[in-house]
Design a protein around this motif. Sequence first.
Motif, PDB file in Angstrom:
ATOM      1  N   ASP B  99      25.421  64.251  61.707  1.00  0.00           N
ATOM      2  CA  ASP B  99      24.714  63.429  62.706  1.00  0.00           C
ATOM      3  C   ASP B  99      25.218  63.722  64.119  1.00  0.00           C
ATOM      4  N   GLN B 100      26.537  63.895  64.234  1.00  0.00           N
ATOM      5  CA  GLN B 100      27.135  64.185  65.543  1.00  0.00           C
ATOM      6  C   GLN B 100      26.622  65.520  66.082  1.00  0.00           C
ATOM      7  N   LEU B 101      26.544  66.507  65.182  1.00  0.00           N
ATOM      8  CA  LEU B 101      26.063  67.829  65.593  1.00  0.00           C
ATOM      9  C   LEU B 101      24.590  67.798  65.986  1.00  0.00           C
ATOM     10  N   ARG B 102      23.857  66.924  65.309  1.00  0.00           N
ATOM     11  CA  ARG B 102      22.399  66.837  65.527  1.00  0.00           C
ATOM     12  C   ARG B 102      22.041  66.054  66.780  1.00  0.00           C
ATOM     13  N   GLU B 103      22.998  65.236  67.235  1.00  0.00           N
ATOM     14  CA  GLU B 103      22.720  64.316  68.336  1.00  0.00           C
ATOM     15  C   GLU B 103      22.184  65.042  69.577  1.00  0.00           C
ATOM     16  N   GLY B 104      21.090  64.594  70.095  1.00  0.00           N
ATOM     17  CA  GLY B 104      20.517  65.176  71.318  1.00  0.00           C
ATOM     18  C   GLY B 104      19.668  66.411  71.075  1.00  0.00           C
TER      19      GLY B 104
END
Lengths: 148, 112
Positions: B99-104
């Motif tokens: 999720d962190q990598l996907r953010e933005g």
Amino acid sequence: MTFETSNAPKENNVRVEGSLIFSPFSASGDVKVSAEVNISPSLSADVLVSVLSITHGSNDTGTHHHLQYSVGDPPSWAEKLLCVITPHEKCDAVLGDFSELYHKHVLKYGVKRARYIYMIQVMRSAAPLMWVAFKRAVLLLIGWKLTG
Amino acid sequence: MARSPNSDLTILEQQVMLAALRLHPHGYAVTIQEEIESRAKRSTSLGSIYAVLVRLEQKGYMETKEGEATQERGGRRKTFYLLTALGRKVLDENVNGIDQLREGLSVGEAAR
């Protein structure tokens, strides 16, 4: 008398068309069967088939019959193979899961196709299960070597 | 804090754990397989599901509970798979990482 459906029953009380094999006599040519199939979802061994009419050529028996339609068993060699490649403590659960799927497929596709799907499923499952068994064997061997 | 590489989960491991969590406490191999197939549109063999379940159990991420035996299972008992507290923690870390990598990022739009 064996009843083989060409169109597999899909749900409870469905009308099916199929071929009839009379034992010890078998009818040659086209035999048309109109039947009602009553399938209980929890039933494992047999499905009750009420034959409404049997037509062979121009002869219509017009009689009502009741007969048991066996859902059969999964191929025994496939069950044995599963038991060999599955960890011993998991064997019962794995066979139960495969058996449950088999019965679902019998109701959906018929006995022949369900047996075929069962074999394919076992073949597809063999490699990952054998890998688990292999790793287990290697770990046991290492443990045995270390403890002398 | 950085996660230990040993707690990294494969995609199938994550899917199996998420499916078991959805089906909690009645998830067993057949329903887990069906859940993955219907939601993730991924066809997997029961053997692959079992291999993953055994691995997760060995790592302490999942535990088993004996279920009821039914006639259509030939009188054999079901084995339900439940996530342990450690399993939930590791799954949360793994999913959060993605999720962190996907953010933005708009991954879907880039593919169009």
